[in-house]
Write an enzyme that holds these catalytic residues in place. Sequence first.
Site, short mmCIF file in Angstrom:
data_model
loop_
_atom_site.label_atom_id
_atom_site.label_comp_id
_atom_site.label_asym_id
_atom_site.label_seq_id
_atom_site.Cartn_x
_atom_site.Cartn_y
_atom_site.Cartn_z
N ASP A 1 -1.44 9.38 -10.26
CA ASP A 1 -1.55 8.18 -11.32
C ASP A 1 0.07 7.83 -11.79
O ASP A 1 0.52 6.78 -11.78
CB ASP A 1 -2.32 8.70 -12.62
CG ASP A 1 -3.39 8.75 -12.48
OD1 ASP A 1 -4.16 8.08 -11.49
OD2 ASP A 1 -4.30 9.42 -13.28
N ASN B 1 -2.75 13.00 -3.71
CA ASN B 1 -3.79 13.24 -4.67
C ASN B 1 -4.28 14.69 -4.33
O ASN B 1 -4.44 15.51 -5.35
CB ASN B 1 -4.90 12.20 -4.50
CG ASN B 1 -4.79 11.16 -5.73
OD1 ASN B 1 -4.25 11.16 -6.62
ND2 ASN B 1 -5.15 10.04 -5.35
N ASP C 1 0.75 -1.10 -0.03
CA ASP C 1 0.08 0.05 0.11
C ASP C 1 1.13 1.15 -0.07
O ASP C 1 1.72 1.42 0.73
CB ASP C 1 -0.93 0.01 1.30
CG ASP C 1 -1.98 0.96 1.21
OD1 ASP C 1 -3.12 0.82 0.80
OD2 ASP C 1 -1.68 2.18 1.64
N GLU D 1 -4.80 2.24 -4.28
CA GLU D 1 -3.22 2.53 -4.12
C GLU D 1 -2.71 1.22 -3.74
O GLU D 1 -1.38 1.13 -3.60
CB GLU D 1 -2.90 3.53 -3.24
CG GLU D 1 -3.14 3.34 -1.78
CD GLU D 1 -4.38 3.91 -1.54
OE1 GLU D 1 -4.62 4.03 -0.19
OE2 GLU D 1 -5.37 3.65 -2.20
#
Length: 387
Positions: free
Chosen positions: A275, A266, A258, A301
């Site tokens: 991304d 973000n 993770d 993620e």
Amino acid sequence: MISHYIKSLKNQFNSDIIMNWNNIHKSILVLVLAFGIQLLWIFWKLWIINTPSIWPWVNLPLIHTQIYINSISAFFFIGLVCICYKFQKKHWAHLFFPHLVISIFTLMFISDGFLVGIYSPATIFAFVSISGIGIILFNRKFIYIHLFNAFSIAIILMYCTYKNLVPYAPIFSQTLLEHDPQKNLFWVLSMAYFIIPILIACLVLCEVLLSQWRHRESLIQILSQTDPLTNLYNRRSFNEKLSLIQNTRTQYAIILIDIDHFKMINDDFGHHIGDEALKAVAQLLSTLVRSSDIVARYGGEEFIIAMPETSLTIAREVAERCRLAIQNQTLETLTQKKINLTASFGVATSEDETQINKIIHHADQALYRAKAYGRNQVHFHGEINHG
């Protein structure tokens, strides 16, 4: 040189030529084929005119007339190609030209079939082959309309020839037709002359189209198995491959990963940078695992790795190697600011459990502890604390 040519030809076959053509370009292809058929007729008739020994088997005045007709038709088809090309960007052309071209091609085919015999081998073979290619190239309903018209005309001609209302195969002499044409070498060679080019053209077109369909199917299969952003396996395909590993009844390891503080990336820098972080981690994981290992994006993620025939020790080494590589990975934002990535890892093996869901759950628990103890760590199922 030869291998390069074969590879280039294969790439052409696998590309989207023909399949993705619009109806105007397909109509141009039909016109080119029609032009080729006219050339076949011209060459055949010129050969007859220059071979006096064949004259008793043909209707020579009709042969002379047909040469002019075929020559005019050939120029007419080339002219239509130019017109189609000129108006290819017009909306009305896409609606009008395909119907016009197919109608003209159908009339040409019926006319040629009548000349050599409406139920001769060449006519029947051409009708079947060209119909099949038409159905593949164009919309089926569109082609069925023209096929129905062509078949109706052919039935009428068959009836008329049966009732002697029109001559059968007028391009051949009555002498040939009345004396078993199947035993006449000229007639047999003429049938083969018209059949073989159509056969070759149809086989080439079918092979091109089938190759493109196979290529598309393989691409669709790949797309259905992979995550579009990272190009890793998606969750569904990963579960399928993990089930195959489970069926081998060998020990395997599961690593859950993770990305730390991904929501903050973000929120602070935008989803584009998020991304980029996902793609960077995916690339690192792909290069650091063994060829037999399976890497997938498991959601958001999260990433997951399945390692067949792997002990906890080896899984620990791989996880730690991946953790360090991600820790050393930096991303540059639009404001030139550098972002240091880290990730947390949870590892479990099938040594203490046989059910897939429970093994993944154990890895998830280990991952939860890694994040709870400060992130950027590797934890293993069964650990009491990290130390």
